[in-house]
Design an enzyme around this catalytic site. Structure first.
Site, PDB file in Angstrom:
ATOM      1  N   GLY A  11       0.805  -1.211   0.000  1.00  0.00           N
ATOM      2  CA  GLY A  11       0.000   0.000   0.000  1.00  0.00           C
ATOM      3  C   GLY A  11       0.841   1.265   0.000  1.00  0.00           C
ATOM      4  O   GLY A  11       2.068   1.232   0.093  1.00  0.00           O
ATOM      5  N   GLU A  18       9.043   3.316  -2.465  1.00  0.00           N
ATOM      6  CA  GLU A  18       8.297   3.491  -3.721  1.00  0.00           C
ATOM      7  C   GLU A  18       7.604   4.852  -3.694  1.00  0.00           C
ATOM      8  O   GLU A  18       8.044   5.793  -4.345  1.00  0.00           O
ATOM      9  CB  GLU A  18       7.278   2.369  -3.907  1.00  0.00           C
ATOM     10  N   ASP A  20       5.210  -6.272 -11.113  1.00  0.00           N
ATOM     11  CA  ASP A  20       4.290  -5.623 -10.178  1.00  0.00           C
ATOM     12  C   ASP A  20       2.863  -6.128 -10.369  1.00  0.00           C
ATOM     13  O   ASP A  20       2.515  -7.175  -9.840  1.00  0.00           O
ATOM     14  CB  ASP A  20       4.376  -4.105 -10.286  1.00  0.00           C
TER      15      ASP A  20
END
Length: 223
Positions: free
Chosen positions: A42, A72, A150
């Protein structure tokens, strides 16, 4: 486990460990079905890794691997938190580690794998274009990099696409791509027998299908 669900409810912004402890219970039960670790996914913004320290520590004590997302949507601080507080065995993404060269040196020295997803990073606007992506900088700094897709169902890409992309954009050779493939196998939590089998298959394919010249051709120049 989903980050932001731990910072909502009756006290927005305050960490609630209830869900994390439940996920840990499920993860421990799942070991007999092949479960190997705890993840943390998340958006990192507003949901740092540090509050999850206790649950990850419990998981590590029970033999689970620590495999959080970090670096990220937040920068190097998130990766430091994952390393120091969650005792990360590998980092999902981690691409923004490049913002702190001391962190890059730490990752390289400890050979903590970074599971980098170049296409995802561009689609999520971490970097404007692929030529500005720090993939090659991290690689040349000695960081242990694996290539990943991903979310193929959302992004419309594949793992093969990622290999083609880095070859074209960063001028990698077939030898380099084989190195990334080997990194992925060695960084996995497969059995020693499985790792040896797959590494042998790569070496056999390389031996039987590529000349020395082909292995060292810069693929971005071959199109």
């Amino acid at each position: 486990m989903p980050r932001h669900r731990h910072f909502s409810g009756h006290n927005p912004g305050k960490f609630d460990p209830t869900i994390a402890n439940t996920v840990l219970e499920y993860a421990l039960q799942g070991r007999e079905y092949g479960g190997i670790g705890l993840g943390l996914g998340g958006n990192e913004v507003g949901a740092p890794p540090e509050p999850f320290k206790d649950v990850f520590q419990k998981g590590k004590q029970m033999g689970l691997r620590s495999i959080p997302h970090a670096g990220e949507t937040e920068g190097a601080k998130s990766v430091w938190g994952a390393l120091r507080e969650l005792q990360a065995d590998r980092i999902c993404h981690g691409v923004r580690s490049v913002e702190d060269m001391d962190l890059v040196k730490e990752l390289a020295a400890r050979q903590i794998p970074l599971d980098i997803c170049p296409t995802s990073n561009i689609r999520l606007n971490l970097y404007p274009t692929m030529c500005q992506h720090p993939f090659r900088e991290l690689d040349e700094s000695g960081v242990n990099i694996t290539l990943n897709s991903d979310d193929p169902s959302i992004l419309g890409n594949s793992l093969c696409d990622e290999y083609i992309t880095v070859a074209r954009e960063f001028g990698y050779t077939l030898n380099d791509l084989l190195r990334f493939a080997r990194n992925s196998i060695e960084a996995s939590y497969a059995t020693a027998e499985s790792k040896a089998k797959y590494l042998c298959e790569i070496s056999e394919w390389q031996k039987n299908n590529l000349t020395d010249m082909q292995q060292n051709v810069c693929l971005s120049e071959s199109h």
